[in-house]
Design a protein around this motif. Structure first.
Motif, PDB file in Angstrom:
ATOM      1  N   MET A  47       0.846  -1.200   0.000  1.00  0.00           N
ATOM      2  CA  MET A  47       0.000   0.000   0.000  1.00  0.00           C
ATOM      3  C   MET A  47       0.879   1.248   0.000  1.00  0.00           C
ATOM      4  SD  MET A  47      -2.519   1.303   3.054  1.00  0.00           S
ATOM      5  CE  MET A  47      -3.561  -0.093   3.245  1.00  0.00           C
ATOM      6  N   GLN A  59      -0.972   1.197 -11.328  1.00  0.00           N
ATOM      7  CA  GLN A  59      -1.950   0.144 -11.611  1.00  0.00           C
ATOM      8  C   GLN A  59      -1.706  -0.490 -12.969  1.00  0.00           C
ATOM      9  OE1 GLN A  59      -5.272   2.998 -10.772  1.00  0.00           O
ATOM     10  NE2 GLN A  59      -6.244   1.948 -12.464  1.00  0.00           N
ATOM     11  N   THR A  60      -0.590  -1.193 -13.024  1.00  0.00           N
ATOM     12  CA  THR A  60      -0.233  -1.877 -14.262  1.00  0.00           C
ATOM     13  C   THR A  60      -0.343  -3.376 -14.054  1.00  0.00           C
ATOM     14  OG1 THR A  60       2.065  -1.885 -13.542  1.00  0.00           O
ATOM     15  CG2 THR A  60       1.388  -0.087 -14.983  1.00  0.00           C
ATOM     16  N   GLN A 229     -17.372   4.163  10.293  1.00  0.00           N
ATOM     17  CA  GLN A 229     -17.755   4.600   8.965  1.00  0.00           C
ATOM     18  C   GLN A 229     -19.256   4.561   8.692  1.00  0.00           C
ATOM     19  OE1 GLN A 229     -17.767   3.982   4.363  1.00  0.00           O
ATOM     20  NE2 GLN A 229     -17.968   2.315   5.756  1.00  0.00           N
ATOM     21  N   LYS A 233     -21.259   7.647   7.241  1.00  0.00           N
ATOM     22  CA  LYS A 233     -21.713   7.538   5.855  1.00  0.00           C
ATOM     23  C   LYS A 233     -23.184   7.923   5.724  1.00  0.00           C
ATOM     24  CE  LYS A 233     -21.732   3.900   2.300  1.00  0.00           C
ATOM     25  NZ  LYS A 233     -20.677   4.245   1.343  1.00  0.00           N
ATOM     26  N   VAL A 247     -12.360   8.570   2.095  1.00  0.00           N
ATOM     27  CA  VAL A 247     -11.512   7.602   1.381  1.00  0.00           C
ATOM     28  C   VAL A 247     -12.254   7.002   0.183  1.00  0.00           C
ATOM     29  CG1 VAL A 247     -10.441   5.325   1.574  1.00  0.00           C
ATOM     30  CG2 VAL A 247     -10.003   7.043   3.299  1.00  0.00           C
ATOM     31  N   ASN A 248     -13.557   6.705   0.381  1.00  0.00           N
ATOM     32  CA  ASN A 248     -14.348   6.118  -0.707  1.00  0.00           C
ATOM     33  C   ASN A 248     -14.400   6.998  -1.947  1.00  0.00           C
ATOM     34  OD1 ASN A 248     -15.482   3.622   0.387  1.00  0.00           O
ATOM     35  ND2 ASN A 248     -16.347   4.984   1.920  1.00  0.00           N
ATOM     36  N   ILE A 251     -12.015   6.675  -5.110  1.00  0.00           N
ATOM     37  CA  ILE A 251     -12.153   5.668  -6.163  1.00  0.00           C
ATOM     38  C   ILE A 251     -12.818   6.326  -7.368  1.00  0.00           C
ATOM     39  CG2 ILE A 251     -13.145   3.420  -6.762  1.00  0.00           C
ATOM     40  CD1 ILE A 251     -13.126   2.790  -3.743  1.00  0.00           C
ATOM     41  N   TYR A 257      -6.521   5.573 -10.521  1.00  0.00           N
ATOM     42  CA  TYR A 257      -6.849   6.136  -9.211  1.00  0.00           C
ATOM     43  C   TYR A 257      -6.128   5.443  -8.070  1.00  0.00           C
ATOM     44  CZ  TYR A 257      -9.659   1.941  -8.671  1.00  0.00           C
ATOM     45  OH  TYR A 257     -10.056   0.636  -8.572  1.00  0.00           O
ATOM     46  N   LEU A 258      -5.531   4.256  -8.333  1.00  0.00           N
ATOM     47  CA  LEU A 258      -5.046   3.418  -7.235  1.00  0.00           C
ATOM     48  C   LEU A 258      -3.989   4.111  -6.382  1.00  0.00           C
ATOM     49  CD1 LEU A 258      -5.380   0.673  -5.891  1.00  0.00           C
ATOM     50  CD2 LEU A 258      -3.506  -0.164  -7.304  1.00  0.00           C
ATOM     51  N   LEU A 261      -5.617   6.595  -4.191  1.00  0.00           N
ATOM     52  CA  LEU A 261      -6.392   5.887  -3.164  1.00  0.00           C
ATOM     53  C   LEU A 261      -5.469   5.376  -2.056  1.00  0.00           C
ATOM     54  CD1 LEU A 261      -9.108   4.618  -2.230  1.00  0.00           C
ATOM     55  CD2 LEU A 261      -8.493   2.603  -3.570  1.00  0.00           C
ATOM     56  N   THR A 265      -5.525   5.990   1.903  1.00  0.00           N
ATOM     57  CA  THR A 265      -5.661   4.984   2.962  1.00  0.00           C
ATOM     58  C   THR A 265      -4.500   5.084   3.954  1.00  0.00           C
ATOM     59  OG1 THR A 265      -4.565   3.322   1.594  1.00  0.00           O
ATOM     60  CG2 THR A 265      -6.955   3.345   1.532  1.00  0.00           C
ATOM     61  N   VAL A 268      -5.109   8.324   6.139  1.00  0.00           N
ATOM     62  CA  VAL A 268      -6.201   8.147   7.094  1.00  0.00           C
ATOM     63  C   VAL A 268      -5.785   7.215   8.245  1.00  0.00           C
ATOM     64  CG1 VAL A 268      -8.464   7.055   7.312  1.00  0.00           C
ATOM     65  CG2 VAL A 268      -8.046   8.651   5.481  1.00  0.00           C
ATOM     66  N   SER A 269      -4.895   6.261   7.931  1.00  0.00           N
ATOM     67  CA  SER A 269      -4.530   5.270   8.945  1.00  0.00           C
ATOM     68  C   SER A 269      -3.407   5.731   9.876  1.00  0.00           C
ATOM     69  CB  SER A 269      -4.114   3.960   8.270  1.00  0.00           C
ATOM     70  OG  SER A 269      -5.198   3.431   7.537  1.00  0.00           O
TER      71      SER A 269
ATOM     72  N   VAL B 142      -7.237   1.688   9.278  1.00  0.00           N
ATOM     73  CA  VAL B 142      -8.669   2.016   9.348  1.00  0.00           C
ATOM     74  C   VAL B 142      -9.459   0.976   8.541  1.00  0.00           C
ATOM     75  CG1 VAL B 142     -10.396   3.745   8.711  1.00  0.00           C
ATOM     76  CG2 VAL B 142      -8.201   4.467   9.663  1.00  0.00           C
ATOM     77  N   ALA B 145     -10.490   1.734   5.035  1.00  0.00           N
ATOM     78  CA  ALA B 145      -9.301   1.936   4.203  1.00  0.00           C
ATOM     79  C   ALA B 145      -8.707   0.580   3.826  1.00  0.00           C
ATOM     80  CB  ALA B 145      -8.267   2.786   4.947  1.00  0.00           C
ATOM     81  N   PHE B 149      -8.573  -0.866   0.029  1.00  0.00           N
ATOM     82  CA  PHE B 149      -7.250  -1.245  -0.494  1.00  0.00           C
ATOM     83  C   PHE B 149      -7.248  -2.699  -0.958  1.00  0.00           C
ATOM     84  CE2 PHE B 149      -3.165  -3.336   0.286  1.00  0.00           C
ATOM     85  CZ  PHE B 149      -2.440  -2.739  -0.733  1.00  0.00           C
ATOM     86  N   PHE B 159      -5.094  -5.087 -12.439  1.00  0.00           N
ATOM     87  CA  PHE B 159      -3.972  -4.419 -11.771  1.00  0.00           C
ATOM     88  C   PHE B 159      -3.831  -4.786 -10.295  1.00  0.00           C
ATOM     89  CE2 PHE B 159      -7.474  -1.290 -11.734  1.00  0.00           C
ATOM     90  CZ  PHE B 159      -7.571  -1.032 -10.381  1.00  0.00           C
TER      91      PHE B 159
END
Lengths: 293, 320
Positions: A47, A59-60, A229, A233, A247-248, A251, A257-258, A261, A265, A268-269, B142, B145, B149, B159
Motif C-alpha cells: 500500500m 496500476q499496471t 464509517q 456515511k 476515502v471512498n 475511487i 486512481y489506485l 487511493l 488509505t 487516514v490510517s 482504518v 481503508a 485497499f 492491476f
C-alpha cells in the motif's frame, strides 16, 4: 546453520539428539514467526509503495515494482481539487470530543463500580456490555429520521459525537473499572482516616495511579471513533464528512486512481497507527475490556 | 503480564461485592445510596437514551407500512406483514447465512492463526519485537481503508497485486482472474482474517505469558515433551482466553459493514448489516428495514446471552 552446528557438538561433550532437535526447532520457530509477520505486514508495505508511485505506474499488469518514487499523490491529497484536510479535521473533532465526553462519563461510573461500588454493580456492568452486543445498524434508521426530521441537523458533527460517545462508553467503563480496581484500597482507607475529602482522594491518589489506564482508554476510544464509517456515511454528506467516508471518494475509475487511493488509505490510517502503538503496552487490557492484564 | 499479585493488593471482585454489601447496610438508615449512585447515573442515563430509545422506535416502526419512496402511500399500520416479508424473502435469509458463515470462518481461522503466532512469539528469538509490531499493524489500518485497499490494490482483476503476482509466476491470463466476483465471500473473509488475527494473537499471547512458570518448569523436570506440556498445561489454561478472544471477535466481526461495502458492494456477499443498510438507505422501505432490525436484535440477544456468560465467568474469576 550447517556451519554453526558442528561447532556446538564439539563444545558439548555429549550431543544428545534431543538438544539438537530443540535448536533446530527453535530456529524453525523463529523463522516461521518472521515469515508469518512478513506476510501480515506485506499488504501494508505494498500500500505504501503504491502510494509512492506515479498514478499511471501504480496500476499496471504486471505490477511495476521498481517504478520511480514520488510524493505527488500525497501532495494531491492536500491540493484544492481533492483536499482531504476538512475530512481529517472533522474526524479529529469527532474523535477527540467524543473521547473527552466518554472519559467524563466513564471515570465517575467506573468509580461507582469499583472503589465505592453501588449494589448490583455487576448488573450495571453487564448493561453497558450488552449495549455493545446490539448491532448499531438496528438503531440507525430512527437515529437518521430523528436527526433529519426532529432536530434538523443533517450533516452535523454533533450527532456523530453523541453516537461515538455511546459507542465507546461501554468499552471505557469496562476498561476504567479494571484500571481503577488496581488502586490499592488500603491507601484510600488511610486517606479517609486522615480526613481527606473524596475530591482530594480522587485527585491525589486515584488519578495518578489510574493515569496510564486513562491514557490507554482514551487512545482506544480515539481509534474506534476515528475508524467508524457506517454512521458517518449515513448521517453526513459534505460539511461533516469524516476521513473514512472521504476515502471512498478517491475511487475514480475513469482514470488511474489506485496510487491516489493508497495515499488516502495511508494518510487516514496514520493517526490510528500512532495511537495504537502508543497504547501498545495496554492494548490487550483495553481490547479485552480489562479482562486480560 | 500482571505486575501485582491479584488477591492481595488489588481490589478483587469479592472485595467489591463486600463493599457493596457493607454500603447496602448503611442505605437502610440514610440516603447514602444516592450519593453512591450519583457518579454512575450520567453514564447510565446517557446510554439508555442514546442506545435503547432508538430500538424502541425501531420496534414501533416495524409494525408500520412506511416507505420513503416519492410515489409511496403514507404511513399505515401493517400488523405483522413486515415480519412476514423478512422471513419469506430469500435475500434476507441468505444475508443471515452469509453473516453466520463469514463470522464463524473469520473467528475460527483468526483464532487458529492467532494461537499459532502467539505460541511462536512466546519464545525468544532474534527480532521478536519487530515481528510483534509487524503482526499488530494490520489491526491499526482504518477498516474501510483496509477494505478499499484489498478490494482495489490486492484483489481487483488486472492491476490487483494478486493477479499481477500470479501472472509473474506464469499463470496464463492471470489479469482476467477476478476473485472479488468469483469468490466474493472468501475475499472478504481473507481481508477480515488479516485484520483480526492480530487482535486474537494479542489476547492469546497475554494468556500464554500468564502461565505459571513453576508448573511449566516442574513439568520439564519431570520429562514432559513439548506436546504433552501443550496438551496438559497450556491448552486447559488457554481455554478461557480462547473463549474471550472468540467472543469479543464475534461481537465486532458480526457487525462488520465496512469490508462488505468497501470490497464487493454487497454483490453475492450481503451480510445482515449491509442488507439493513440497503433496505433503509437505497430501497427506503422503513417498515421492512425496521422489522429486519428487530429480528437482528432478537438474534443478537440470543448470541449475546451466550457471550455474556463467557465474559461473566471471566468477571467472577478475573483472569490475570
Amino acid at each position: 546453520m550447517t556451519a554453526t552446528l558442528p561447532g556446538r557438538i564439539t563444545r558439548t561433550d555429549v550431543p544428545t539428539p534431543v538438544k539438537k532437535h530443540r535448536s533446530y526447532a527453535a530456529l524453525a520457530a523463529g523463522l516461521s514467526a518472521w515469515v508469518i509477520g512478513l506476510i501480515f505486514i506485506f499488504p501494508i508495505l505494498y500500500m505504501l509503495l503504491t502510494s509512492l508511485h506515479e498514478p499511471a505506474k501504480a496500476q499496471t499488469y504486471p505490477p511495476s515494482w521498481g517504478a520511480s518514487l514520488t510524493l505527488t499523490n500525497y501532495k494531491g491529497l492536500f491540493s484544492d481539487t481533492i483536499n482531504i484536510r476538512p475530512a481529517l479535521l472533522n474526524s479529529l473533532q469527532a474523535s477527540v470530543i467524543s473521547t473527552i465526553l466518554v472519559l467524563l462519563l466513564a471515570i465517575p461510573a467506573a468509580y461507582a463500580l469499583s472503589i465505592r461500588p453501588v449494589r448490583k454493580w455487576s448488573d450495571a456492568m453487564f448493561f453497558f456490555l450488552s449495549t455493545k452486543m446490539l448491532p448499531p445498524v438496528a438503531g440507525i434508521l430512527p437515529i437518521y429520521l430523528f436527526t433529519i426530521k426532529v432536530i434538523h441537523l443533517p450533516d452535523s458533527i454533533l450527532v456523530l459525537i453523541v453516537l461515538y460517545t455511546s459507542m465507546n462508553l461501554p468499552i471505557a467503563v469496562w476498561m476504567m473499572r479494571s484500571f481503577l480496581a488496581e488502586v490499592p484500597p488500603a491507601i484510600i482507607e488511610a486517606a479517609q482516616i486522615d480526613g481527606a475529602k473524596t475530591i482530594q482522594i480522587m485527585a491525589r491518589i486515584v488519578a495518578p495511579i489510574a493515569m496510564p489506564g486513562i491514557a490507554a482508554t482514551s487512545l482506544i476510544c480515539f481509534i474506534f471513533s476515528w475508524n467508524e464509517q457506517l454512521f458517518a456515511k449515513v448521517l453526513t454528506s459534505v460539511n461533516a464528512q469524516t476521513a473514512p467516508v472521504f476515502v471512498n471518494t478517491l475511487i475514480q475509475t475513469e482514470h488511474s486512481y489506485l496510487a491516489q487511493l493508497c495515499a488516502g488509505t495511508v494518510a487516514v490510517s496514520v493517526p490510528v497507527l500512532i495511537a495504537g502503538f502508543a497504547a501498545q503496552d495496554k492494548l490487550v487490557q483495553g481490547l479485552s475490556l480489562g479482562a486480560v492484564k | 503480564m500482571s505486575t501485582v499479585p491479584a488477591t492481595e493488593v488489588v481490589l478483587t471482585n469479592e472485595a467489591v461485592d463486600q463493599r457493596a454489601r457493607a454500603a447496602a447496610k448503611i442505605d437502610k438508615w440514610g440516603k447514602k445510596s444516592w450519593v453512591r449512585r450519583a457518579p454512575l447515573l450520567p453514564a447510565l442515563v446517557f446510554m439508555i437514551i442514546v442506545t435503547q430509545l432508538p430500538f424502541v422506535a425501531t420496534l414501533v416502526m416495524s409494525f408500520l407500512n412506511w416507505s420513503a419512496q416519492p410515489d409511496a402511500p403514507g404511513k399505515s399500520f401493517a400488523g405483522l406483514a413486515n415480519f412476514k416479508e423478512v422471513f419469506t424473502t430469500k435475500e434476507y435469509r441468505s444475508a443471515v447465512f452469509t453473516s453466520i458463515e463469514m463470522t464463524v470462518t473469520v473467528v475460527v481461522v483468526a483464532v487458529l492463526i492467532g494461537m499459532g503466532v502467539a505460541l511462536l512469539l512466546d519464545r525468544k528469538f532474534f527480532g521478536r519485537g519487530v515481528v510483534r509490531t509487524m503482526m499488530i499493524a494490520p489491526f491499526l489500518i482504518v477498516p474501510i481503508a483496509a477494505a478499499v485497499f484489498w478490494g482495489n490494490g490486492m484483489l481487483q482483476a488486472g492491476f490487483g497485486l494478486v493477479d499481477g503476482v500470479l501472472g509473474q509466476l506464469g499463470v496464463k491470463d492471470a489479469q482476467n482472474i477476478s476473485f472479488l466476483t468469483t469468490h466474493p465471500k472468501l475475499s472478504i473473509e481473507i481481508e477480515l482474517i488479516w485484520q483480526w488475527t492480530p487482535f486474537m494473537m494479542l489476547i492469546l499471547l497475554a494468556g500464554l505469558q500468564s502461565r505459571d512458570s513453576e508448573i511449566m518448569e516442574a513439568a520439564l523436570v519431570d520429562g514432559a515433551n513439548p506436546w504433552q506440556m501443550f496438551r496438559a498445561i497450556t491448552l486447559p489454561h488457554m481455554r478461557r482466553y480462547i473463549e474471550l478472544a472468540a467472543t469479543l471477535g464475534t461481537i465486532f466481526i458480526v457487525q462488520n459493514f465496512d469490508s462488505v461495502v468497501g470490497m464487493t458492494g454487497g454483490q453475492n456477499s450481503t451480510n445482515i448489516p449491509y442488507e439493513v443498510y440497503e433496505v433503509f438507505y437505497a430501497a427506503k422501505d422503513y417498515g421492512v428495514a425496521s422489522a429486519l432490525g428487530v429480528v437482528v436484535v432478537i438474534g443478537s440477544i440470543i448470541v449475546a446471552t451466550f457471550g455474556l456468560r463467557v465474559v461473566s465467568s471471566l468477571l467472577s474469576e478475573e483472569v490475570a
